[in-house]
Scaffold this motif. Structure first.
Motif, mmCIF file in Angstrom:
data_model
loop_
_atom_site.group_PDB
_atom_site.id
_atom_site.type_symbol
_atom_site.label_atom_id
_atom_site.label_comp_id
_atom_site.label_asym_id
_atom_site.label_seq_id
_atom_site.Cartn_x
_atom_site.Cartn_y
_atom_site.Cartn_z
ATOM 1 N N GLU A 1 0.627 -1.217 0.095
ATOM 2 C CA GLU A 1 0.182 0.360 -0.319
ATOM 3 C C GLU A 1 1.003 1.033 0.075
ATOM 4 O OE1 GLU A 1 -3.650 1.863 2.514
ATOM 5 O OE2 GLU A 1 -2.739 0.524 3.062
ATOM 6 N N VAL A 2 1.767 1.304 0.893
ATOM 7 C CA VAL A 2 2.584 2.307 0.958
ATOM 8 C C VAL A 2 3.630 2.303 -0.371
ATOM 9 C CG1 VAL A 2 5.736 3.693 1.777
ATOM 10 C CG2 VAL A 2 2.907 2.211 3.503
ATOM 11 N N PHE A 3 4.150 1.276 -1.242
ATOM 12 C CA PHE A 3 4.661 1.271 -2.627
ATOM 13 C C PHE A 3 3.495 1.869 -3.267
ATOM 14 C CE2 PHE A 3 5.166 -0.732 -6.605
ATOM 15 C CZ PHE A 3 6.862 -0.068 -7.000
ATOM 16 N N VAL A 4 2.278 1.405 -4.196
ATOM 17 C CA VAL A 4 1.318 2.045 -4.378
ATOM 18 C C VAL A 4 1.473 3.322 -3.721
ATOM 19 C CG1 VAL A 4 -1.086 1.867 -4.980
ATOM 20 C CG2 VAL A 4 0.472 -0.415 -4.985
ATOM 21 N N ASP A 5 1.437 3.785 -2.978
ATOM 22 C CA ASP A 5 0.388 5.741 -2.842
ATOM 23 C C ASP A 5 1.706 6.711 -4.004
ATOM 24 O OD1 ASP A 5 -1.679 5.339 -1.364
ATOM 25 O OD2 ASP A 5 -0.442 4.895 0.632
ATOM 26 N N ASP A 6 2.949 5.230 -3.437
ATOM 27 C CA ASP A 6 3.984 6.567 -3.895
ATOM 28 C C ASP A 6 4.173 6.673 -5.622
ATOM 29 O OD1 ASP A 6 4.841 7.162 -1.161
ATOM 30 O OD2 ASP A 6 6.497 5.618 -0.887
ATOM 31 N N PHE A 7 3.228 5.943 -6.000
ATOM 32 C CA PHE A 7 3.210 5.575 -8.075
ATOM 33 C C PHE A 7 3.635 6.684 -8.296
ATOM 34 C CE2 PHE A 7 1.940 1.848 -9.007
ATOM 35 C CZ PHE A 7 2.652 0.779 -8.893
ATOM 36 N N PRO A 8 3.262 7.978 -7.577
ATOM 37 C CA PRO A 8 3.433 9.257 -8.655
ATOM 38 C C PRO A 8 5.071 9.688 -9.137
ATOM 39 C CG PRO A 8 1.042 9.503 -7.527
ATOM 40 C CD PRO A 8 1.618 8.271 -6.901
ATOM 41 N N ILE A 9 5.163 9.752 -8.052
ATOM 42 C CA ILE A 9 7.204 10.210 -7.518
ATOM 43 C C ILE A 9 7.802 8.879 -8.134
ATOM 44 C CG2 ILE A 9 8.786 10.224 -5.898
ATOM 45 C CD1 ILE A 9 6.688 11.294 -3.504
ATOM 46 N N LEU A 10 7.048 7.959 -7.558
ATOM 47 C CA LEU A 10 8.188 7.032 -8.646
ATOM 48 C C LEU A 10 7.988 6.241 -10.121
ATOM 49 C CD1 LEU A 10 7.103 3.678 -6.202
ATOM 50 C CD2 LEU A 10 9.186 4.853 -6.485
ATOM 51 N N LYS A 11 6.965 7.321 -10.571
ATOM 52 C CA LYS A 11 6.471 7.337 -12.461
ATOM 53 C C LYS A 11 7.724 8.354 -12.655
ATOM 54 C CE LYS A 11 3.612 8.941 -16.196
ATOM 55 N NZ LYS A 11 2.012 9.023 -16.437
ATOM 56 N N VAL A 12 8.020 9.678 -12.422
ATOM 57 C CA VAL A 12 8.719 10.512 -12.271
ATOM 58 C C VAL A 12 10.217 10.016 -12.315
ATOM 59 C CG1 VAL A 12 9.537 12.838 -11.641
ATOM 60 C CG2 VAL A 12 7.048 12.594 -11.746
ATOM 61 N N GLN A 13 10.202 9.103 -11.525
ATOM 62 C CA GLN A 13 11.827 8.976 -11.408
ATOM 63 C C GLN A 13 11.962 8.033 -12.113
ATOM 64 O OE1 GLN A 13 14.529 9.885 -8.882
ATOM 65 N NE2 GLN A 13 15.426 8.961 -10.419
ATOM 66 N N ALA A 14 10.826 7.022 -12.552
ATOM 67 C CA ALA A 14 11.058 6.374 -13.630
ATOM 68 C C ALA A 14 12.046 6.633 -15.753
ATOM 69 C CB ALA A 14 10.137 5.549 -13.834
ATOM 70 N N LEU A 15 10.830 7.477 -15.344
ATOM 71 C CA LEU A 15 10.572 8.483 -17.046
ATOM 72 C C LEU A 15 12.583 9.119 -15.967
ATOM 73 C CD1 LEU A 15 7.627 10.114 -17.477
ATOM 74 C CD2 LEU A 15 8.752 8.362 -18.349
ATOM 75 N N GLU A 16 13.116 9.344 -15.400
ATOM 76 C CA GLU A 16 14.519 9.971 -15.909
ATOM 77 C C GLU A 16 15.486 8.439 -15.692
ATOM 78 O OE1 GLU A 16 14.362 12.005 -11.599
ATOM 79 O OE2 GLU A 16 13.253 13.970 -13.005
ATOM 80 N N ASN A 17 15.146 7.972 -15.096
ATOM 81 C CA ASN A 17 15.841 6.747 -15.343
ATOM 82 C C ASN A 17 15.806 6.150 -16.624
ATOM 83 O OD1 ASN A 17 16.739 6.929 -12.368
ATOM 84 N ND2 ASN A 17 15.210 5.468 -11.766
ATOM 85 N N VAL A 18 15.613 5.800 -16.779
ATOM 86 C CA VAL A 18 15.006 5.457 -18.778
ATOM 87 C C VAL A 18 15.825 6.580 -19.816
ATOM 88 C CG1 VAL A 18 13.682 5.185 -20.794
ATOM 89 C CG2 VAL A 18 12.927 4.572 -18.307
ATOM 90 N N ASP A 19 15.845 7.533 -19.146
ATOM 91 C CA ASP A 19 16.534 8.363 -19.930
ATOM 92 C C ASP A 19 18.294 8.832 -19.892
ATOM 93 O OD1 ASP A 19 14.138 9.835 -21.319
ATOM 94 O OD2 ASP A 19 13.855 11.420 -19.874
#
Length: 372
Positions: free
Chosen positions: A88-106
């Motif tokens: 549940e904590v992991f899912v709540d942080d999805f918006p932040i993780l999405k931004v981080q994932a895009l930065e990592n992919v770049d």
């Protein structure tokens, strides 16, 4: 043209091949019925010591079985609840993780372009093609996944029922075997049943203990590496250790993907790889051999082949089920004179001396079978 002397051998080979093909086909076709019962059998062996202790303490068998199953269900339910809290904590942080994932992919794309000369556009075109292929099969995949998930939930719901009746009627099953087996083989049958019970109880208890130990070690190790959600990732990766040998490697994929795509420092993936190399060594050479390996007495080569075949036939449940039932099969082989060589092939003995002579080989099974 094949001579008449060779025909019996060829016929036997054909019979064995046909039997093997029919066996595999039957196991594949009946997997939804058979493997839940086999799972229930293993869990019944796991709960048997507790149920037997309660019975010896004066608790009626029905009540003893119910108490054992309810306690196991409560422990499992609390474990699932704890894991869901972490998720549940992991899912709540999805918006932040999405931004981080895009930065990592770049960053990964730039690194590939800088070191291998593959342009970012080419990489993205390749990714788009793979995504297109994925969605081409997506509809069928999700339909199958939904069906499988629904079926799995139904099977899990039946497991306690199977476990209860296997525990309740255990004496009846034993008496049935004594009725159908000739009386001159009763002593050998009882010996086989006792060994099977001992090995299966110890194996199931050992596997659960290994998973619990690895849940703690993984959580601590991933926290030291610096990953967020270390407890959640540690438990998820440890659960795959119900599959011998391959479980640690499969479970390590999840923390590795998180480190690469979702962490603030993708270089932590190196730490994750190093950690799981160490824990793979510890699990394969220290934990499993000392906790479960000494019970099943199967050599690693046979174990790995069995896991691969079990995965091909029944998927993940087959990879978990195959090892204890191969151990049971080995016990049966050890008590049947003509099958002793197969028990020897499956076992761990015989590798100490690599210069076996015929005199040494003859000592591996009873003297009455030593005639050439």
């Amino acid at each position: 043209m094949i001579s008449s002397k060779k025909e019996p051998l060829v016929q036997h080979l054909v019979y064995y091949l046909l039997f093997f093909i029919l066996l595999v086909y039957s196991l594949v076709e009946t997997r939804n019925f058979v493997y839940p019962i086999l799972l229930a059998l293993l869990f019944a062996y796991l709960l048997y010591p507790l149920a037997s202790y309660l019975e010896k303490s004066g608790v009626p068998r029905i009540l003893a079985n119910l108490i054992s199953i309810i306690l196991a269900g409560m422990i499992l339910g609390l474990s699932i609840y704890f894991l869901l809290q972490q998720l549940e904590v992991f899912v709540d942080d999805f918006p932040i993780l999405k931004v981080q994932a895009l930065e990592n992919v770049d960053e990964i794309e730039e690194t590939i372009e800088r070191n291998f000369g593959i342009s970012t556009s080419e990489q993205r075109n390749w990714v788009k093609d793979r995504i297109g292929e994925l969605f081409a099969f997506g509809s069928a995949f999700f339909q199958d996944a939904f069906t499988a998930t629904t079926g799995t939930i139904a099977k899990i719901g039946l497991l306690p029922v199977y476990v209860f009746f296997l525990l309740y009627y255990r004496n009846k099953f034993k008496n049935f075997l004594m009725m159908v087996i000739p009386s001159n083989k009763h002593e050998k049958t009882v010996n086989i049943l006792n060994q099977v019970s001992h090995v299966t109880e110890r194996y199931m208890g050992g596997v659960v203990l290994v998973v619990l130990i690895l849940s703690v070690l993984n959580s601590i190790g991933l926290a030291i590496v610096g990953l967020n959600y270390a407890i959640m990732l540690g438990i998820i990766s440890a659960l795959f250790n119900f599959i011998p040998y391959f479980g640690t490697l499969i479970g390590g994929i999840f923390p590795l993907l998180y480190a690469l795509l979702l962490s603030s420092n993708p270089q932590m993936a190196v730490g994750v790889i190093i950690y799981f190399i160490i824990i793979q060594f510890v699990e394969n050479n220290i934990l499993t051999p000392n906790i479960t390996g000494g019970n099943v007495q199967l050599n690693p080569f046979i174990t790995i082949l069995s896991i691969i075949i079990g995965g091909m036939v029944w998927g993940l449940p087959g990879m978990f089920l195959i090892v204890p039932f191969m151990a049971i099969l080995k016990i049966v082989f050890e008590h049947v004179d003509k099958l002793h060589p197969y028990a020897y092939l499956m076992g761990i003995s015989g590798t100490e001396d690599h210069s076996l002579t015929w005199d040494k080989v003859k000592k591996l099974w009873p003297a009455k079978n030593n005639k050439i």
